[in-house]
Design a protein around this motif. Sequence first.
Motif, PDB file in Angstrom:
ATOM      1  N   LYS A 248       0.819  -1.209   0.000  1.00 55.28           N
ATOM      2  CA  LYS A 248       0.000   0.000   0.000  1.00 55.28           C
ATOM      3  C   LYS A 248       0.852   1.258   0.000  1.00 55.28           C
ATOM      4  O   LYS A 248       0.371   2.334  -0.310  1.00 55.28           O
ATOM      5  N   ASP A 249       2.139   1.148   0.353  1.00 57.68           N
ATOM      6  CA  ASP A 249       2.966   2.344   0.460  1.00 57.68           C
ATOM      7  C   ASP A 249       3.270   2.970  -0.892  1.00 57.68           C
ATOM      8  O   ASP A 249       3.418   4.171  -1.019  1.00 57.68           O
ATOM      9  N   ASN A 250       3.396   2.153  -1.909  1.00 65.12           N
ATOM     10  CA  ASN A 250       3.624   2.664  -3.251  1.00 65.12           C
ATOM     11  C   ASN A 250       2.654   2.005  -4.211  1.00 65.12           C
ATOM     12  O   ASN A 250       2.496   0.776  -4.180  1.00 65.12           O
ATOM     13  N   PRO A 251       1.988   2.783  -5.051  1.00 64.49           N
ATOM     14  CA  PRO A 251       1.090   2.171  -6.040  1.00 64.49           C
ATOM     15  C   PRO A 251       1.868   1.284  -6.996  1.00 64.49           C
ATOM     16  O   PRO A 251       3.086   1.402  -7.130  1.00 64.49           O
ATOM     17  N   PRO A 252       1.180   0.366  -7.678  1.00 66.56           N
ATOM     18  CA  PRO A 252       1.858  -0.556  -8.585  1.00 66.56           C
ATOM     19  C   PRO A 252       2.414   0.159  -9.806  1.00 66.56           C
ATOM     20  O   PRO A 252       1.908   1.191 -10.225  1.00 66.56           O
ATOM     21  N   VAL A 253       3.478  -0.424 -10.349  1.00 66.30           N
ATOM     22  CA  VAL A 253       4.130   0.149 -11.522  1.00 66.30           C
ATOM     23  C   VAL A 253       4.377  -0.964 -12.522  1.00 66.30           C
ATOM     24  O   VAL A 253       4.756  -2.070 -12.151  1.00 66.30           O
ATOM     25  N   THR A 254       4.147  -0.679 -13.769  1.00 68.93           N
ATOM     26  CA  THR A 254       4.458  -1.611 -14.844  1.00 68.93           C
ATOM     27  C   THR A 254       5.261  -0.900 -15.913  1.00 68.93           C
ATOM     28  O   THR A 254       4.913   0.212 -16.307  1.00 68.93           O
ATOM     29  N   PHE A 255       6.327  -1.535 -16.351  1.00 67.99           N
ATOM     30  CA  PHE A 255       7.054  -1.058 -17.522  1.00 67.99           C
ATOM     31  C   PHE A 255       6.745  -1.977 -18.695  1.00 67.99           C
ATOM     32  O   PHE A 255       6.546  -3.182 -18.505  1.00 67.99           O
ATOM     33  N   ALA A 256       6.739  -1.428 -19.879  1.00 70.26           N
ATOM     34  CA  ALA A 256       6.606  -2.243 -21.087  1.00 70.26           C
ATOM     35  C   ALA A 256       7.578  -1.722 -22.128  1.00 70.26           C
ATOM     36  O   ALA A 256       7.649  -0.510 -22.366  1.00 70.26           O
ATOM     37  N   ILE A 257       8.352  -2.614 -22.716  1.00 63.55           N
ATOM     38  CA  ILE A 257       9.215  -2.247 -23.844  1.00 63.55           C
ATOM     39  C   ILE A 257       8.783  -3.086 -25.035  1.00 63.55           C
ATOM     40  O   ILE A 257       8.395  -4.244 -24.898  1.00 63.55           O
TER      41      ILE A 257
END
Length: 929
Positions: A248-257
């Motif tokens: 909960k401390d950091n929202p989710p992150v997604t990278f795409a290449i």
Amino acid sequence: MVSGHLFHHRKSSWPADEYVNKATLQLLDFDGGSPPEHAWRRRLNSHANILKEFSVTFMEAFRMLHLGLRLWSYVRKEASQGRKAPIDPFTKEQCKPTASQGVPLGGMGSGSISRGFRGEFRHWQIIPGLCETSPVMANQKNGDLGISSWDWNLSGQHSTYHALFPRAWTVYDGEPDPDLKISCRQISPFIPHDYHESSLPTAVFVYTLVNTGKERAKVSLLMTWANSIGGVSHHTGGHINEPFRTTKDNPPVTFAIAACETQNVTVTVLPNFGLCGENYVTARDMWGTMVQDGQFQRENFSAGPCVPSSVGDTLCAAVSASTWVEPHGRCTVVFALAWSSPKVKFQKGCTYHRRYTKFYGASERSAINLVHDALKKYKLWEEEIEKWQNPILQNEKLPDWYKFTLFNELYFLVAGGTVWTDGEAPIIEENLSAASNCHESTKSKDEKYISKERHVNMVVERTFTDSNLNNEEFFSRTSVQELADNDDVCGPDSAQTGNVLHQQHNPENVGRFLYLEGVEYIMWCTYDVHFYASFALLDLFPKIELTIQRDFARAVLHEDRRKVKFLNDGSWGIRKVKGSVPHDLGTHDPWNEMNAYNIHDTSKWKDLNPKFVLQVYRDFAATGDMSFGRDVWPAVCAAMDYMEQFDRDGDGLIENDGFPDQTYDAWTVHGISAYCGCLWLAALQAAVAMAEHLGDWAFAEKCKSKFLKAKPVFEDKLWNGSYFNYDSGNSSNSYSIQADQLAGQWYTASSQLSPLFDEIRIRHTLKTIFEFNVMKVGGGRMGAVNGMNPNGKVDECCMQSREIWTGVTYSLAATMLLHGMDHEAFTTAEGIFTGGWSEEGFGYWFQTPEGWTTNGRYRSLIYMRPLAIWAMQWALSPPKAILNAPKVNMMDEPLTSSTLNMTTLDDTDVQKIAPKSGCFSNAVFHCEC
């Protein structure tokens, strides 16, 4: 208008053919591969020197000793709560800044990735300015298993970087293969007036390949990315190249290449490899596969999730694009990068959805759709970018350095720390109540079951293509809730419980926008600095500019009685006084907990309220938005009425109070001052003009009477025959020549209002500033120093008087342009280019600081105020609405009409600092969710 021969000497130092062979430029002139004629340039083998930070003198340190001790204590207290103090001069970054920055990646407000001019990806900002990490460590050495084992065969001697924000070109002229000419074009979706595309967190890399050899050549291009977000660093372990939730401390992150597969281009992937360790293919083995086969196995597309990374390992992914290029043939290969961090969570406040989620949803997997669309739409982006830039770039009357510096200073709107929300109410997350979502004091019962590690999601994929205030509440007495004196809605120990500046639903909603004062001064939308920077937003994204002004208009009518300790003198006061314009919208709970700045009590500053009135009128006149004008008008009246308490002697002119009560917050002012007094006169005139537009004749009459009384007092007390004295006091610097003394006249002219003073006096003042503050410092090649003594020596009474402020220099140049002093204007502004952007300068490109000393030492890199260069462009090409705005003659006799067509706020509606008996109520907004 600018004469055609200006700065002709500078034109010989930037043409592309001085950096790249003409024949190569002609070969690459295919599908946009050749860099533009006007761009900032560097060779890839250029030295990136370490930047030198300013230091205070012994006397300055002695005078600020008590402030320093209080600030140190405050910084430690914030750190103990897991927060970063808005101003922290004690904590230094481990890696010293260098002259190595380039054009950043992405649109606005969705996180950004900075990139060096050598091509390295340098920093990723997920919560801009508050949470930053390095996604790629290009110089990292992990023995023979890491990227140090890769055979680059690239010295950079024949490769060059060309920057014209939001695009950049890297040209490899025969490197690493002498028969290949390669151009890599970086494109981000920064498109003026496009509030959709400009919010997208993505970028595209277009490679143009030219084979000058006699044989067919197979070319394989490789894009790699390190899974580095999460935990303390990319060495923390637990990273997986498969989407999953964070804590909960950091929202989710997604990278795409991704890469674009066509008939001629084959795309393959390696979903995971490591820089070291035993669980994955190593970086050395991955490179060996590429050298031998030129691609990866096609079966990799069906690979499942990898094993979580181990502590100390760095998990990476790669996309390869391979093609055959015929002799003397050309080919284009396109890669794209996208990231998705749909939520922005403030440490003491609420969680919001970012603007781009309006179009792509809040799933972390939206990065896949973002990267796909980027590959399909980048050509449309470029068409719009060129339509915007070409009229300026093709204007032969403008100096070359100005053309590309104008665009490149916009880097700050991406890399300087911006948040762009969807404009909706804060998110009430699952398993969290509204109170626990908005406040750190209430925690979820499930928190103890949540892992403390924060990870990132990564997606690697190939993409196929068929072809290469709106209706906000109206401000009136009815929107203000009357409270008794003992109604402690927001007492010293209570937290605000709602978004007091919440924006109502609006079909034209473009979201809400925040940008930092600077990456070292982490306060959102610092208003005294926005005064200078706002020309860029008004010119390019006017709806965002109006949104920011609406937020401050709401804030004017809001009061927050929580107690705050002011660090300069240790006194206590309330966080936000009604009627005052806040210094900023906050840090850890923006819109709800304003005035994160706590050095001085800014409710006593003399420049914030006039700056609010001046900006509102300029924006109103430039956009012609009557709804905006009506909505913010009560706040304008309240802001003007609030200032009456600073007119101590009833002469219509405000006085400063013997401390740095202005944006120059280390430079003490006594009595009437040129800077604040001029702003006040300008604000009176702007208030009259706006009142007449809106039909509030009584308020127009009131402000005009004050203006006619105050103007002769100002000139009598400060005009000395050559310029306006710094202030009317008797201090050692009262006769200092301040570069920014005509800031009010700058806005008056920018808004096409009548001049505040006789034109002869204005030009005489500007010539004095040019002769002393500009030309007597470094031969006119450093910008304008803030303060200069009449004897020609720099005013060293304080730290800020001896500094050269980049944004103030640009605004001074804009004022000169508005008064027909074109040569002086461009000479003045070129000093910032020479000092900050040229090869002979200090190396501040794409990280322009607040200012530097006369020996070139910086203070506060990556700062908001240099966006004021767009005030120069405003002066050169003002909008038609401004040119056609009705003029107001302030020298007419005061109006006598008693007609009042609008509701205004009188003295009973604003809270003053030292209220006279029986004059003021304690009217505030309720602090409720």
